[in-house]
Design a protein around this motif. Sequence first.
Motif, PDB file in Angstrom:
ATOM      1  N   GLY A  30       8.494   4.587  -6.423  1.00 57.76           N
ATOM      2  CA  GLY A  30       7.370   5.124  -5.653  1.00 57.76           C
ATOM      3  C   GLY A  30       7.811   6.074  -4.561  1.00 57.76           C
ATOM      4  O   GLY A  30       7.216   7.146  -4.371  1.00 57.76           O
ATOM      5  N   LEU A  38       2.858   6.098  -0.974  1.00 55.54           N
ATOM      6  CA  LEU A  38       2.539   4.743  -1.420  1.00 55.54           C
ATOM      7  C   LEU A  38       2.804   3.689  -0.352  1.00 55.54           C
ATOM      8  O   LEU A  38       2.635   2.492  -0.609  1.00 55.54           O
ATOM      9  CB  LEU A  38       3.321   4.417  -2.692  1.00 55.54           C
ATOM     10  CG  LEU A  38       2.932   5.239  -3.926  1.00 55.54           C
ATOM     11  CD1 LEU A  38       3.734   4.808  -5.142  1.00 55.54           C
ATOM     12  CD2 LEU A  38       1.443   5.111  -4.215  1.00 55.54           C
ATOM     13  N   VAL A  56      -0.177   1.628   0.006  1.00 56.64           N
ATOM     14  CA  VAL A  56      -0.318   0.542  -0.965  1.00 56.64           C
ATOM     15  C   VAL A  56       0.495  -0.671  -0.524  1.00 56.64           C
ATOM     16  O   VAL A  56       0.050  -1.812  -0.642  1.00 56.64           O
ATOM     17  CB  VAL A  56       0.126   1.011  -2.367  1.00 56.64           C
ATOM     18  CG1 VAL A  56       0.030  -0.131  -3.369  1.00 56.64           C
ATOM     19  CG2 VAL A  56      -0.709   2.193  -2.821  1.00 56.64           C
ATOM     20  N   SER A  95      -1.327  -4.106   0.180  1.00 56.72           N
ATOM     21  CA  SER A  95      -0.884  -5.277  -0.572  1.00 56.72           C
ATOM     22  C   SER A  95      -0.478  -6.403   0.366  1.00 56.72           C
ATOM     23  O   SER A  95      -0.770  -7.575   0.114  1.00 56.72           O
ATOM     24  CB  SER A  95       0.290  -4.917  -1.484  1.00 56.72           C
ATOM     25  OG  SER A  95      -0.081  -3.931  -2.409  1.00 56.72           O
ATOM     26  N   ILE A 127      -3.624   8.409  -4.940  1.00 56.66           N
ATOM     27  CA  ILE A 127      -3.102   7.125  -5.411  1.00 56.66           C
ATOM     28  C   ILE A 127      -3.911   6.623  -6.607  1.00 56.66           C
ATOM     29  O   ILE A 127      -3.368   6.054  -7.548  1.00 56.66           O
ATOM     30  CB  ILE A 127      -3.134   6.082  -4.270  1.00 56.66           C
ATOM     31  CG1 ILE A 127      -2.203   6.513  -3.142  1.00 56.66           C
ATOM     32  CG2 ILE A 127      -2.745   4.706  -4.793  1.00 56.66           C
ATOM     33  CD1 ILE A 127      -2.288   5.633  -1.911  1.00 56.66           C
ATOM     34  N   ALA A 152       0.905   7.558 -10.197  1.00 59.73           N
ATOM     35  CA  ALA A 152       0.858   6.914  -8.885  1.00 59.73           C
ATOM     36  C   ALA A 152       0.149   5.569  -8.976  1.00 59.73           C
ATOM     37  O   ALA A 152       0.566   4.585  -8.351  1.00 59.73           O
ATOM     38  CB  ALA A 152       0.159   7.824  -7.873  1.00 59.73           C
ATOM     39  N   ALA A 191       1.446   2.014  -8.099  1.00 54.50           N
ATOM     40  CA  ALA A 191       0.689   1.296  -7.071  1.00 54.50           C
ATOM     41  C   ALA A 191       0.371  -0.123  -7.530  1.00 54.50           C
ATOM     42  O   ALA A 191       0.510  -1.087  -6.763  1.00 54.50           O
ATOM     43  CB  ALA A 191      -0.601   2.044  -6.743  1.00 54.50           C
TER      44      ALA A 191
END
Length: 440
Positions: A60, A68, A71, A75, A208, A214, A218
């Motif tokens: 990434g 990212l 992300v 997350s 994203i 991506a 992701a």
Amino acid sequence: MPHELVEPLSRSSVEAMHATVPVPRGKSFWLWRFFAFAGPGYMVAVGYMDPGNWATDIAGGAQFGYMLLAVVLLSNLMAVVLQSLAARLGIATGRDLAQSCRDAYSRPVNLTLWAICELAIIACDLAEVIGTAIALKLLFGIPLIAGALITALDVLLVLLLLKRGFRALEAFICALLATIFICFAIQIVLAAPPVAEVFSGFIPSPEIVTNPHALYLAIGILGATVMPHNLYLHSSIVQTRAYDRSEQGRRQALRWATTDSTVALTFALCVNAAILILAAAVFHSRGMNEVGEIEQAFELLSPLLGAGIASVLFAVALLASGLNSTVTATLAGQIVMEGFLNLRLPDWARRLVTRGLAIVPVIIITALYGDAGTGKLLVLSQVVLSMQLPFAVVPLVMFVCDRQRMGSFVLPGWLKIISWLIAAVIVVLNVKLLLDTFSG
């Protein structure tokens, strides 16, 4: 249930260790309480920085720079909420997530959920086998297949630690986590990434979702960060504390357990972000967008950073990550099998079966495609993990929203909304990934 196989709890069974770690009683100093409850959160955090994260974070960062990071942050926030729900379920009901599923669902449903969870554990184990084998190769020149076979011996390490008690296990985990953190802190200092670009990466970008490559990475990051077996693990190991099982005692335990997991997952966020930032600063900034494998990163780090120690630190952190993940995956496997099936196997047998199922694909892929094929297998394992998430998250959210099961510990309205939104995001992202995959 008469058709279930039940064996007495072995000394190293996780359930046998419930209420074995003492906690201060009365009006004790808050710091002593914090340290008494600290541990389960860090064992859970291990799964959020295992070798599977490395492959997705490196790919990434190299391909998309700092984009990212949003992300990774999202997350992690989702993980904080979900792990707090797992702790709430375990503390409020005295039952872990697998046991709760066995209580609530029919045997066919339980067998299905168990099979799906075992697949997730095998995918996680696959990442650990690859990561540890690569680290052994980079540090000691051991061939990848031989390194994969050596990882089968980790069962001896797990058994030794469990015999010394749960606190010894937690101390081992924390020592390795500190090693990982120090290694990456030094590498980030050497890389000196631009601070403004790093912070801008935490702001979500539409690309994203619109860019299939991506999105694939992701969802791989999501699968590598929010791990389904961690929800089963956390709901059980929070019960190792000998807190007062009254309502007031459970509320205090829930507060400290949530604090423990939040602090530990913030630590995991720093490590995950550091891996991606390192890849973006060293590779993406130089136009080296194709770097997506751990071995490539190892070979390039020292020359590009102008410091011979950079690659060594990278490999040491990888080995520590693989060893750490080994311990928690073993515990999660025990909890899942005991919880869903009420079936207890000897620890060495259960571990060797799971590890054997993970070693075989590594040997086959390495034989067919060489060492380079393991990098793609590593990222794929994290996407498989992400696919299993709904089957753990949805039952968890249903259970903690059930007043009859949770009593006064049922989720408040605002947290119910957030929890169901997280579950919906996970399901939608996985459906989109499937559609994109099958549509080419």
